[in-house]
Scaffold this motif. Structure first.
Motif, short mmCIF file in Angstrom:
data_model
loop_
_atom_site.label_atom_id
_atom_site.label_comp_id
_atom_site.label_asym_id
_atom_site.label_seq_id
_atom_site.Cartn_x
_atom_site.Cartn_y
_atom_site.Cartn_z
N PHE A 157 19.31 -33.46 -53.74
CA PHE A 157 19.92 -32.37 -53.01
C PHE A 157 19.45 -30.90 -53.27
CE2 PHE A 157 24.25 -34.97 -52.70
CZ PHE A 157 23.44 -35.89 -51.79
N ILE A 176 21.39 -27.14 -50.13
CA ILE A 176 22.02 -27.98 -50.66
C ILE A 176 23.17 -28.86 -50.08
CG2 ILE A 176 23.31 -28.79 -52.83
CD1 ILE A 176 21.61 -26.61 -54.36
N THR A 179 21.82 -30.66 -46.81
CA THR A 179 21.01 -31.70 -47.15
C THR A 179 22.14 -33.09 -47.57
OG1 THR A 179 19.30 -30.51 -48.05
CG2 THR A 179 19.33 -32.91 -48.64
N ALA A 180 23.21 -32.74 -48.33
CA ALA A 180 24.06 -33.51 -48.61
C ALA A 180 25.15 -34.15 -47.40
CB ALA A 180 25.21 -32.95 -49.50
N VAL A 397 26.43 -32.88 -55.41
CA VAL A 397 26.54 -31.54 -54.89
C VAL A 397 26.94 -30.61 -56.01
CG1 VAL A 397 27.38 -29.87 -53.30
CG2 VAL A 397 26.77 -31.86 -52.37
#
Length: 518
Positions: A157, A176, A179-180, A397
Motif C-alpha cells: 500500500f 495509500i 490502493t487499498a 493501511v
C-alpha cells in the motif's frame, strides 16, 4: 547524455486526461474480473480460497510470478539497480532459481497431497502432514503470518501511495487509501479466482512496462552504447556484477530461500487442476521472472545515465525512478499504462496475501480450531472471509501510514521472516519423512527470533541478509528436534501420495459442476 539541470526534476509534470483514462481503464478491467468471478467464488471456501483446484497452468505460472514480485520489483529493484548497477542481478538469480526448482519438484508433491486430503490452505497441509489434532501448529502459523504478512501488505500500500504521488500528483496518504480500496474491491468480490486472473493480466502489463520502457529511454539517449559510455564515465562499478561484498552477494542470492515460506506463492501450486502441468508452468514462470528482472535492472541503468544523482529524482528517492522515466519519455496514454503496471505489481501481491491471511483466520483458526467439529454453512464462511479481508485492509493501511522504511527493505524483512520461520518446515514436510511437529514448531520459533534479532542488530545485518541465517538455523533446529521426537503415523502413505503412486491424485467430492476455468 545527462539530463539538463534546467529541468525541474524535484516535482512531476501535470498529467493530462489521457493518462488518467488509460489508468482508469485498467482499474475497470481488474474490478470487472472481480465481478465476473464473484458468482463462482461465493460457492464455498474451496472456491473462494483456491478456485476449487481448477486453475490453468499458465494462469498459475503468471500468478505465482506476479504475486511474488510486488512493488519490490517495480519500485524497489529498479531503485536498487539505479544505486548499485548490474550487481543487483544477484537478487534476481536467487529467487528465479528457487522458484523454478519449486515448480519442478516441490509443487507437484504438495498439490497431490493437498488434493488427496482436501487441504484448502497452507496450514491445512502442514496440519494434515503432522497430525496437528490440537491446533497448536495452526495457531503458530497464524501468529507468524499475522506478524510478517500484515507488514508485507502494508509495504504494498505504501508502494501504491508512492506511485500515485509521483505519477498523478496526489498526496501519498491519498494514494495509500486508493490502493487499498481498489485491492479490497476485487478481492472481496472474486476471491482467489479473481486474484489469479488479475495477476495473470497484471503480470503481462508488468512485462510490457519493464521491457519496453528501457528500450525507449536508451534509444532517446543515443542507444545502448551511449548509455554504457555515460555509466562508465562517472562510475565504472555500475557495470560490474561483482561490485559488492561476498556477504551482500550471499544475501541477495539467499532471497530465493524465502520462496517456499511465502504462502501466497505456495497456494498457487495447490490450486492447479493437474499436477502434471507443472513442467509447462515452470517454463512460463521462469521465462517471466528472467524478463521482468532484466527489465528492472535495465531501467535502473538507463535511469542512472539520464539522472546521475538521486537528488534529481522526485523527492530524492530512487524508488520513484520508474514513474519518473515513464512520465518523461512516454505519451500520456502509455504513461498511464506504466502506472497501471506498477499498480499491477503492488496489487498482485497484496491481494494474494490478504487471501492467505483471511484463509488462515477463517479456515485454520475459526473453522478448524474454534468451531471444530461443527457443521458450518459455506456461504456464511465466505461472508466471514470477506469481512476479515476488509478488517485486514484497515490494519494494513494504518501500518502503512506509519511506515518509515523503504519498500525494498520492509519487504525483504517480511520475506526473511516468512522464509526463515516457514521455509524449513515447508521443504522438510514435503521431502523428509523424519520431520515432526515438535521439530517444525521449534524451527519456526528459532527462524522467527533469528530474523528479528538479526534485523535489529546493525553489526549482524551488515554481514549478510537476515533470511540466510534464519533459514539455516531454522532448518538445523527442525532437523535436530525431529531426530529426538516421533514422526506422525502413516508417513509412508503420505509420501506415496506426494510421489503420485496412485495417479491421478484423489480429489474431494463436489456437489456441482462448476464451469471450466481459464
Amino acid at each position: 547524455m545527462r539530463v539538463s539541470q534546467e529541468i525541474p526534476l524535484q516535482g512531476v509534470t501535470p498529467v493530462d486526461g489521457w493518462a488518467l483514462t488509460s489508468f482508469m481503464l485498467y482499474l475497470l478491467i481488474v474490478v470487472g474480473i472481480g465481478v465476473y468471478a464473484a458468482r463462482f467464488s461465493s460457492r464455498g471456501l474451496s472456491e473462494f480460497f483456491i478456485a476449487g483446484r481448477r486453475m490453468n497452468r499458465f494462469v498459475v505460472a503468471l500468478s505465482a510470478v506476479a504475486s511474488g514480485r510486488s512493488a519490490w520489483l517495480m519500485l524497489g529493484m529498479t531503485g536498487m539497480a539505479f544505486t548499485m548497477g548490474v550487481a543487483a542481478i544477484w537478487a534476481a538469480i536467487g529467487y528465479t532459481t528457487a522458484e523454478c526448482l519449486l515448480f519442478l519438484f516441490y509443487a507437484p508433491r504438495i498439490r497431490r497431497f493437498a488434493g488427496a486430503h482436501d487441504c484448502i490452505t497452507f496450514p491445512d497441509v502442514l496440519a494434515r502432514r503432522f497430525q496437528d489434532d490440537d491446533g497448536r501448529l495452526r495457531l503458530a502459523l497464524a501468529a507468524v503470518f499475522s506478524f510478517f504478512l500484515v507488514a508485507y501488505i502494508a509495504a504494498q500500500f505504501v508502494g501504491g501511495g508512492k506511485a500515485l504521488a509521483t505519477s498523478f500528483n496526489v498526496a501519498p496518504t491519498t494514494g495509500i487509501l486508493l490502493t487499498a480500496g481498489i485491492v479490497l474491491a476485487y478481492t472481496v468480490l472474486g476471491g482467489f479466482l479473481a486474484v489469479s486472473l488479475t495477476d495473470a493480466f497484471q503480470g503481462t502489463l508488468m512485462l510490457i512496462a519493464l521491457v519496453g520502457l528501457p528500450l525507449i529511454v536508451a534509444s532517446d539517449l543515443g542507444g545502448v552504447g551511449a548509455v554504457l559510455t555515460e555509466l562508465r564515465s562517472f562510475s565504472p562499478s555500475m557495470l560490474d556484477p561483482l561490485a559488492l561484498t561476498a556477504g551482500a552477494a550471499i544475501g541477495f542470492v539467499g532471497i530465493g530461500l524465502g520462496a517456499p515460506g511465502n504462502p501466497h506463492i505456495v497456494i498457487r501450486y495447490i490450486s492447479i487442476r493437474d499436477p502434471r502441468e507443472f513442467v509447462q508452468a515452470a517454463i512460463v514462470g521462469t521465462t517471466w521472472n528472467v524478463l521482468l528482472a532484466a527489465g528492472a535492472i535495465m531501467i535502473g541503468l538507463v535511469g542512472r545515465a539520464y539522472v546521475p544523482d538521486v537528488s534529481g529524482l522526485p523527492l530524492g528517492d530512487a524508488e520513484n525512478l520508474l514513474p519518473f522515466l515513464a512520465q518523461r519519455f512516454l505519451p500520456s496514454v502509455l504513461f498511464g499504462v506504466v502506472v497501471a503496471a506498477i499498480f499491477a505489481a503492488i496489487m498482485s501481491t497484496a491481494d494474494s496475501q490478504l487471501l492467505v491471511m483471511a484463509s488462515t483466520i477463517v479456515r485454520d483458526v475459526y473453522q478448524q480450531i474454534w468451531r471444530k467439529g461443527e457443521a458450518l454453512e459455506e456461504d456464511r464462511l465466505v461472508l466471514l472471509s470477506r469481512l476479515v479481508i476488509a478488517g485486514l485492509v484497515v490494519v494494513a493501511v494504518a501500518l502503512g501510514l506509519l511506515a518509515d522504511q523503504l519498500i525494498f527493505w520492509l519487504v525483504l524483512f517480511a520475506v526473511a521472516g516468512l522464509g526463515g520461520a516457514i521455509g524449513p518446515a515447508s521443504v522438510l514436510a514435503i521431502f523428509w519423512r523424519g520431520a515432526t511437529r515438535a521439530g517444525v514448531l521449534a524451527g519456526m520459533a528459532v527462524g522467527t527470533a533469528t530474523t528479528i534479532v538479526w534485523f535489529l542488530t546493525p553489526a549482524l545485518k551488515a554481514i549478510v541478509y537476515e533470511l540466510v541465517p534464519a533459514f539455516i538455523l531454522g532448518m538445523a533446529v527442525t532437523i535436530i528436534v525431529s531426530r529426538v521426537t516421533r514422526p506422525p503415523d502413516g508417513v509412508d502413505e503420505m509420501f506415496a501420495v506426494m510421489r503420485g503412486d496412485d495417479q491421478p491424485a484423489a480429489e474431494p467430492a463436489i456437489e456441482y459442476a462448476p464451469p471450466a476455468l481459464p
